[in-house]
Design a protein around this motif. Sequence first.
Motif, short mmCIF file in Angstrom:
data_model
loop_
_atom_site.label_atom_id
_atom_site.label_comp_id
_atom_site.label_asym_id
_atom_site.label_seq_id
_atom_site.Cartn_x
_atom_site.Cartn_y
_atom_site.Cartn_z
N VAL A 54 0.70 -1.25 0.17
CA VAL A 54 -0.09 0.01 -0.14
C VAL A 54 0.92 1.29 -0.02
O VAL A 54 0.64 2.29 -0.73
CB VAL A 54 -0.90 0.00 1.12
N THR A 55 1.92 1.22 0.68
CA THR A 55 3.08 2.19 0.71
C THR A 55 3.54 2.47 -0.62
O THR A 55 3.35 3.78 -1.10
CB THR A 55 3.99 2.18 1.71
N VAL A 56 3.70 1.39 -1.48
CA VAL A 56 4.24 1.61 -2.91
C VAL A 56 3.34 2.40 -3.53
O VAL A 56 3.52 3.07 -4.32
CB VAL A 56 4.85 0.21 -3.19
N LEU A 57 1.92 1.63 -3.49
CA LEU A 57 1.05 2.19 -4.29
C LEU A 57 0.79 3.84 -3.77
O LEU A 57 0.49 4.30 -4.96
CB LEU A 57 -0.13 1.51 -4.18
N VAL A 58 0.55 4.07 -2.79
CA VAL A 58 0.47 5.55 -2.32
C VAL A 58 1.44 6.36 -2.89
O VAL A 58 1.17 7.60 -3.34
CB VAL A 58 0.08 5.54 -0.80
N ASP A 59 2.77 6.11 -2.74
CA ASP A 59 3.88 6.69 -3.13
C ASP A 59 3.65 6.93 -4.75
O ASP A 59 4.28 8.12 -5.11
CB ASP A 59 5.19 6.25 -2.59
N SER A 60 3.47 6.04 -5.23
CA SER A 60 3.40 5.97 -6.80
C SER A 60 2.35 6.75 -7.56
O SER A 60 2.39 7.62 -8.55
CB SER A 60 3.13 4.48 -7.35
N PHE A 61 0.94 6.62 -7.03
CA PHE A 61 -0.28 7.00 -7.49
C PHE A 61 -1.08 8.04 -7.13
O PHE A 61 -1.98 8.87 -7.39
CB PHE A 61 -1.21 5.95 -7.94
N LEU A 62 -0.57 8.08 -5.52
CA LEU A 62 -1.68 9.10 -4.73
C LEU A 62 -0.71 10.21 -3.90
O LEU A 62 -0.48 9.70 -2.60
CB LEU A 62 -2.30 8.32 -3.82
N PRO A 63 -0.22 11.33 -4.35
CA PRO A 63 0.77 12.10 -3.60
C PRO A 63 0.19 12.89 -2.78
O PRO A 63 0.26 14.04 -2.75
CB PRO A 63 1.63 12.81 -4.89
N MET A 64 -0.20 12.42 -1.51
CA MET A 64 -0.75 13.23 -0.52
C MET A 64 0.38 13.02 0.66
O MET A 64 0.54 11.90 1.05
CB MET A 64 -2.21 12.12 0.01
N LEU A 65 0.80 13.91 0.94
CA LEU A 65 1.84 13.96 2.01
C LEU A 65 1.76 13.22 3.31
O LEU A 65 2.71 12.44 3.79
CB LEU A 65 2.36 15.54 2.09
N PHE A 66 0.46 13.41 3.63
CA PHE A 66 0.20 12.88 5.03
C PHE A 66 0.15 11.36 4.81
O PHE A 66 0.74 10.52 5.78
CB PHE A 66 -1.37 13.12 5.37
N LEU A 67 -0.38 10.91 3.67
CA LEU A 67 -0.25 9.26 3.72
C LEU A 67 1.00 8.83 3.42
O LEU A 67 1.53 7.65 3.90
CB LEU A 67 -1.22 8.65 2.51
N GLN A 68 2.02 9.53 2.47
CA GLN A 68 3.07 9.34 2.36
C GLN A 68 4.23 9.26 3.55
O GLN A 68 5.01 8.27 3.69
CB GLN A 68 3.81 10.22 1.34
N ILE A 69 3.74 10.23 4.53
CA ILE A 69 4.68 10.03 5.79
C ILE A 69 4.35 8.83 6.52
O ILE A 69 5.28 8.34 7.17
CB ILE A 69 4.25 11.65 6.48
N ILE A 70 2.90 8.51 6.50
CA ILE A 70 2.52 7.24 7.36
C ILE A 70 3.36 5.90 6.65
O ILE A 70 3.79 5.19 7.37
CB ILE A 70 1.25 6.95 7.34
N GLY A 71 3.37 5.95 5.49
CA GLY A 71 4.00 4.93 4.70
C GLY A 71 5.39 4.94 5.06
O GLY A 71 6.15 3.95 5.08
N LEU A 72 6.38 5.96 5.06
CA LEU A 72 7.52 6.23 5.38
C LEU A 72 8.01 5.83 6.82
O LEU A 72 8.92 5.02 6.95
CB LEU A 72 8.10 7.65 5.25
N VAL A 73 6.94 5.98 7.73
CA VAL A 73 7.03 5.43 9.28
C VAL A 73 7.18 3.91 9.09
O VAL A 73 7.94 3.55 9.83
CB VAL A 73 6.01 6.10 10.14
N ALA A 74 6.20 3.30 8.38
CA ALA A 74 6.09 1.79 8.17
C ALA A 74 7.28 1.37 7.50
O ALA A 74 7.79 0.26 8.04
CB ALA A 74 4.98 1.65 7.49
N THR A 75 7.69 2.09 6.60
CA THR A 75 9.16 1.46 6.03
C THR A 75 10.13 1.50 6.69
O THR A 75 10.88 0.60 6.71
CB THR A 75 9.09 2.44 4.63
N ILE A 76 10.33 2.65 7.52
CA ILE A 76 11.58 2.93 8.47
C ILE A 76 11.27 1.62 9.35
O ILE A 76 12.48 1.06 10.00
CB ILE A 76 11.72 4.22 8.98
N VAL A 77 10.26 1.40 10.23
CA VAL A 77 10.12 0.61 11.21
C VAL A 77 10.52 -0.94 10.69
O VAL A 77 11.03 -1.59 11.25
CB VAL A 77 8.61 0.35 11.40
#
Length: 113
Positions: A54-77
């Motif tokens: 979902v993080t990859v999809l959001v980063d690719s197709f839905l450039p909403m900064l709030f969702l991208q930051i949540i995905g970045l936190v999940a990626t870092i974890v």
Amino acid sequence: MLMEGFNQGVIPLLGFAMLALAVVAFVLALVARVDAYPAADKQTKTFWLVILGVTVLVDSFLPMLFLQIIGLVATIVFLVDVRPALKQVSGGGGGRSKGSSSDGPYGPYNGGR
């Protein structure tokens, strides 16, 4: 004028970097063994594949900064907590011998003694 350049130059680069990091984490989660996740006392492989996918999809197709930051936190974890635990359980060490921490590429380093 400064903000205009920032929005056109830096922000897209940050978005690309977050996407690249998410793709790397997704691939690493994909190649890990299924039984390593419960053995490392972490969430299941399916859980991490869904979150990182979902993080990859959001980063690719839905450039909403709030969702991208949540995905970045999940990626870092995943990269900082889950992956090292999976490597430890799987016996990952890159094929290196289990020598001392002071071992160099040609053998032990004894400090000139």
